[in-house]
Design a protein around this motif. Structure first.
Motif, PDB file in Angstrom:
ATOM      1  N   LEU A 165       0.815  -1.207   0.000  1.00  0.00           N
ATOM      2  CA  LEU A 165       0.000   0.000   0.000  1.00  0.00           C
ATOM      3  C   LEU A 165       0.853   1.263   0.000  1.00  0.00           C
ATOM      4  N   LYS A 166       1.928   1.242   0.759  1.00  0.00           N
ATOM      5  CA  LYS A 166       2.797   2.417   0.824  1.00  0.00           C
ATOM      6  C   LYS A 166       3.422   2.712  -0.536  1.00  0.00           C
ATOM      7  N   LEU A 167       3.848   1.677  -1.239  1.00  0.00           N
ATOM      8  CA  LEU A 167       4.450   1.886  -2.558  1.00  0.00           C
ATOM      9  C   LEU A 167       3.404   2.367  -3.559  1.00  0.00           C
ATOM     10  N   ALA A 168       2.210   1.787  -3.498  1.00  0.00           N
ATOM     11  CA  ALA A 168       1.146   2.228  -4.407  1.00  0.00           C
ATOM     12  C   ALA A 168       0.835   3.705  -4.180  1.00  0.00           C
ATOM     13  N   GLU A 169       0.777   4.120  -2.939  1.00  0.00           N
ATOM     14  CA  GLU A 169       0.490   5.512  -2.608  1.00  0.00           C
ATOM     15  C   GLU A 169       1.618   6.429  -3.089  1.00  0.00           C
ATOM     16  N   TYR A 170       2.866   6.024  -2.871  1.00  0.00           N
ATOM     17  CA  TYR A 170       4.018   6.832  -3.265  1.00  0.00           C
ATOM     18  C   TYR A 170       4.069   7.019  -4.780  1.00  0.00           C
ATOM     19  N   TYR A 171       3.713   5.977  -5.517  1.00  0.00           N
ATOM     20  CA  TYR A 171       3.746   6.032  -6.979  1.00  0.00           C
ATOM     21  C   TYR A 171       2.457   6.616  -7.565  1.00  0.00           C
TER      22      TYR A 171
ATOM     23  N   GLU B 185       9.389  13.027   6.170  1.00  0.00           N
ATOM     24  CA  GLU B 185       9.499  11.629   5.751  1.00  0.00           C
ATOM     25  C   GLU B 185      10.721  11.441   4.859  1.00  0.00           C
ATOM     26  N   TYR B 186      11.407  10.321   5.048  1.00  0.00           N
ATOM     27  CA  TYR B 186      12.564  10.012   4.214  1.00  0.00           C
ATOM     28  C   TYR B 186      12.123   9.605   2.810  1.00  0.00           C
ATOM     29  N   ASN B 187      13.049   9.719   1.876  1.00  0.00           N
ATOM     30  CA  ASN B 187      12.798   9.245   0.517  1.00  0.00           C
ATOM     31  C   ASN B 187      12.782   7.715   0.474  1.00  0.00           C
ATOM     32  N   LEU B 188      12.166   7.200  -0.574  1.00  0.00           N
ATOM     33  CA  LEU B 188      12.185   5.763  -0.816  1.00  0.00           C
ATOM     34  C   LEU B 188      13.627   5.288  -0.919  1.00  0.00           C
ATOM     35  N   PRO B 189      14.064   4.339  -0.091  1.00  0.00           N
ATOM     36  CA  PRO B 189      15.443   3.867  -0.162  1.00  0.00           C
ATOM     37  C   PRO B 189      15.772   3.273  -1.531  1.00  0.00           C
ATOM     38  N   ASP B 190      17.003   3.485  -1.961  1.00  0.00           N
ATOM     39  CA  ASP B 190      17.415   3.021  -3.288  1.00  0.00           C
ATOM     40  C   ASP B 190      17.364   1.504  -3.418  1.00  0.00           C
ATOM     41  N   ASN B 191      17.529   0.785  -2.317  1.00  0.00           N
ATOM     42  CA  ASN B 191      17.565  -0.681  -2.397  1.00  0.00           C
ATOM     43  C   ASN B 191      16.187  -1.320  -2.261  1.00  0.00           C
ATOM     44  N   THR B 192      15.126  -0.520  -2.276  1.00  0.00           N
ATOM     45  CA  THR B 192      13.782  -1.052  -2.080  1.00  0.00           C
ATOM     46  C   THR B 192      13.365  -1.928  -3.262  1.00  0.00           C
ATOM     47  N   PRO B 193      13.028  -3.201  -3.022  1.00  0.00           N
ATOM     48  CA  PRO B 193      12.522  -4.028  -4.120  1.00  0.00           C
ATOM     49  C   PRO B 193      11.121  -3.578  -4.509  1.00  0.00           C
ATOM     50  N   LEU B 194      10.812  -3.651  -5.795  1.00  0.00           N
ATOM     51  CA  LEU B 194       9.508  -3.241  -6.301  1.00  0.00           C
ATOM     52  C   LEU B 194       8.741  -4.464  -6.776  1.00  0.00           C
ATOM     53  N   CYS B 195       7.413  -4.411  -6.648  1.00  0.00           N
ATOM     54  CA  CYS B 195       6.581  -5.544  -7.041  1.00  0.00           C
ATOM     55  C   CYS B 195       5.181  -5.023  -7.362  1.00  0.00           C
ATOM     56  N   GLY B 196       4.360  -5.886  -7.898  1.00  0.00           N
ATOM     57  CA  GLY B 196       2.991  -5.506  -8.213  1.00  0.00           C
ATOM     58  C   GLY B 196       2.918  -4.518  -9.359  1.00  0.00           C
ATOM     59  N   ILE B 197       1.892  -3.687  -9.353  1.00  0.00           N
ATOM     60  CA  ILE B 197       1.635  -2.831 -10.509  1.00  0.00           C
ATOM     61  C   ILE B 197       2.613  -1.672 -10.644  1.00  0.00           C
ATOM     62  N   ILE B 198       3.392  -1.384  -9.590  1.00  0.00           N
ATOM     63  CA  ILE B 198       4.311  -0.234  -9.680  1.00  0.00           C
ATOM     64  C   ILE B 198       5.719  -0.649 -10.140  1.00  0.00           C
TER      65      ILE B 198
ATOM     66  N   LEU C 267       6.838   1.240 -13.226  1.00  0.00           N
ATOM     67  CA  LEU C 267       6.472   2.651 -13.344  1.00  0.00           C
ATOM     68  C   LEU C 267       7.682   3.547 -13.100  1.00  0.00           C
ATOM     69  N   PRO C 268       7.716   4.749 -13.706  1.00  0.00           N
ATOM     70  CA  PRO C 268       8.816   5.681 -13.437  1.00  0.00           C
ATOM     71  C   PRO C 268       8.797   6.128 -11.988  1.00  0.00           C
ATOM     72  N   LYS C 269       9.970   6.299 -11.416  1.00  0.00           N
ATOM     73  CA  LYS C 269      10.077   6.675 -10.017  1.00  0.00           C
ATOM     74  C   LYS C 269       9.629   8.118  -9.822  1.00  0.00           C
ATOM     75  N   PRO C 270       8.775   8.392  -8.834  1.00  0.00           N
ATOM     76  CA  PRO C 270       8.319   9.767  -8.592  1.00  0.00           C
ATOM     77  C   PRO C 270       9.478  10.667  -8.166  1.00  0.00           C
ATOM     78  N   PRO C 271       9.305  11.987  -8.290  1.00  0.00           N
ATOM     79  CA  PRO C 271      10.340  12.921  -7.816  1.00  0.00           C
ATOM     80  C   PRO C 271      10.585  12.718  -6.329  1.00  0.00           C
ATOM     81  N   PRO C 272      11.822  12.816  -5.883  1.00  0.00           N
ATOM     82  CA  PRO C 272      12.107  12.625  -4.455  1.00  0.00           C
ATOM     83  C   PRO C 272      11.558  13.774  -3.624  1.00  0.00           C
ATOM     84  N   TYR C 273      11.407  13.514  -2.334  1.00  0.00           N
ATOM     85  CA  TYR C 273      11.035  14.579  -1.418  1.00  0.00           C
ATOM     86  C   TYR C 273      12.179  15.594  -1.342  1.00  0.00           C
TER      87      TYR C 273
END
Length: 556
Positions: free
Chosen positions: A389-395, A532-545, A548-554
């Motif tokens: 859910l957090k990744l879906a929201e971020y993207y 809030e911190y930015n999405l860590p670079d080592n975060t594995p991605l899965c599902g529909i995102i 997808l292109p990575k959103p602009p960082p905070y």
């Protein structure tokens, strides 16, 4: 020329200060963990367990407030795997929370490195796996956060300290238990209780779990890491002085025994002031039809003689026992004079003077959906989505994964149970009151990731606004989990100041697995690194995102 020299000296001094500030970053602790299957025998019956570096319980994390923790986890199981850090607040960092709603799992044959800071925290915590029923097979360990040397602790330094991880246990493995729940059935009575991976019996001459020297005082950090059973903890011939409860120093009351509910941790001081010989530490079940019991040996150095077979009596059961346990809860008070790291906003220890901006009443129930047992909160039984859910929201893809506020702030009478992804939309920095009401005949325990909260009230019956007059608005303990007795309610208060996606769940793992949980989305409107911190670079991605292109960082 002299002015140039002076300017150069000033620049050099400033550079030296900057370098010193960089070097003064809070210390890092590094761990490498290999998660494997292995044979364990917590109840004396060999079975497949989940080990970390070949151990059950797993390696202890011993750290100090504000330390940075780096744990590289290699998943050598045949299933996806995640760990959560129960009670560690992960300030601004729900990316590392280790729940299916915040992270893609660590797939078999891969690794992931957790990075988090125990920011402004002290106390007793533990880690455990959140995937499937893995918790039923191990991968559990202690996480202990000590005060920094400059911050005084409200008791003398103990001679030593011991982690006591106790909980109910099944001799069936996690895969078998998961199949039972998936088939629509319930987990039955546990097979026993384990203490640090063993279940001692009265009369056994096992090696001692701990050894004490006469005249010295020791700290026991006690956690209930089980699946469903509240436990009572006591030590033969000794009293327990409560000094810390889930990250907060407490008023130092003395008890003969303490109820420790599922998911809860506390620290007690025990003084070795009895005849030098062996004594039993006792863990027995609470609010169950038949009592389960395990013991572990405490040995005095140079002591002579086995422990007596006459165990200290447990507290009363049934309705009298619930009243006894509620009274014990009411005796727990926050030590407001103690210096300590305070993870809540500055001044929040005056929480009784903060206006409530929202009241959320959550009522749990047991239901059958399509012929299978499910557990609900306000009529909704949570199910995890393929995309965290957090990744879906971020993207920006949340509309394709979940809807906010699938439940109302109070249950709707007559609503048909639904199986949905359950997310509450929380307003950043709002001060909220959450009422946990339990009409069932079994006890519940709830935990909220990312926060400490004030447990201000607990009574039998149904909650109504007039119950607020009975709240403790002065020195309720700031903590991360709380029990709700059968036919009773509990009220908690907290400030939603920690941006992220946070899991509120039943710690009764069967209930959580079958839907008794939800997520609280707390978004910072500023999208700022201050919140809030930015999405860590080592975060594995899965599902529909995943593609997808990575959103602009905070930004700052």
């Amino acid at each position: 020329m002299e002015s140039v020299r002076r300017s150069s000296a000033v620049v050099a001094a400033l550079l030296l200060v900057c370098v010193s500030m960089v070097r003064a970053e809070d210390p890092y602790l590094f761990f490498e963990w290999n998660v494997t299957y292995g044979t364990i025998s917590p109840l004396g019956v060999p079975q497949q367990g989940i080990l970390i570096n070949g151990q059950f319980p797993g390696p202890k994390i011993n750290c100090t407030s504000n330390n940075n923790i780096v744990v590289n986890v290699f998943n050598n199981l045949d299933e996806p795997f995640l760990l959560t850090w129960n009670g560690v607040q992960q300030r601004k960092n729900s990316w590392q929370d280790g729940t299916p709603g915040t992270m893609c799992p660590i797939m078999p044959g891969t690794n992931f490195t957790y990075r988090f800071q125990v920011k402004d925290q002290i106390g007793s915590y533990y880690y455990f796996p959140t995937t499937g029923l893995h918790k039923a097979s191990g991968a559990i360990g202690a996480l202990q956060v000590h005060s920094r040397l400059l911050i005084p602790v409200p008791f003398d330094e103990p001679a030593d300290e011991f982690a006591v991880l106790m909980g109910d246990w099944y001799t069936k493995g996690h895969k078998t238990l998961k199949k039972l729940l998936d088939s629509g059935r319930s987990l039955r009575r546990p097979d026993g209780i384990q203490i640090n991976g063993k279940s001692g019996k009265v009369g056994d001459n096992d090696q001692p779990l701990v050894t004490m020297e006469a005249g010295k005082t020791y700290r026991y950090r006690v956690c209930n890491v089980g699946l469903k059973t509240s436990l009572n903890f006591r030590i033969q011939g000794h009293t327990l002085k409560l000094v810390e409860l889930e990250g907060s120093h407490t008023v130092q009351n003395v008890y003969d025994s303490l109820d420790v509910h599922v998911g809860q941790c506390m620290s007690v001081l025990v003084t070795a002031n009895q005849e030098p010989k062996d004594y039993y530490m006792v863990a027995s079940s609470r609010f169950t039809r038949s009592r389960l019991l395990a013991v572990a040996t405490i040995r005095y150095a140079n002591g002579k003689g086995p422990a007596s077979t006459d165990l200290p009596a447990p507290p009363p059961e049934t309705a009298v026992g619930i009243a006894w346990s509620i009274n014990q809860f009411r005796s727990f008070r926050w030590n407001l004079t103690a210096s300590a790291a305070r993870p809540n906003p500055q001044g929040s220890y005056h929480y009784g003077n903060i206006n409530i901006t929202r009241t959320i009443k959550l009522v749990n129930s047991r239901a059958r959906v399509d012929g299978k047992v499910r557990y609900t909160i306000n009529g909704v039984s949570h199910t995890d989505a393929p995309t965290p859910l957090k990744l879906a929201e971020y993207y920006g893809a949340q509309d394709k994964v979940f809807k906010y506020d699938t439940i109302k702030d109070a249950p709707e009478a007559g609503a048909k149970p639904q199986v949905l992804t359950n997310v509450i939309n929380g307003t950043f920095r709002n001060f909220v009151e959450i009422i946990l009401e339990n009409p069932e005949k079994t006890i519940q325990t709830y935990h909220l990731d990312g926060y400490s909260f004030f447990a201000v009230g607990m009574e039998p019956g149904k909650w109504s606004p007039d119950k607020r007059k009975n709240y403790n608005l002065v020195d309720a303990v700031s903590r991360y989990s709380i029990q709700v007795y059968p036919g009773s309610w509990t009220a908690i208060m907290t400030t939603l100041d920690n941006a992220g996606m946070w899991n509120l769940r039943s710690e009764m793992w069967e209930n959580a697995y079958l839907g008794q949980q939800l997520y609280v989305s707390v978004l910072s409107p500023a999208r700022s690194l201050r919140d809030e911190y930015n999405l860590p670079d080592n975060t594995p991605l899965c599902g529909i995102i995943k593609d997808l292109p990575k959103p602009p960082p905070y930004s700052i």
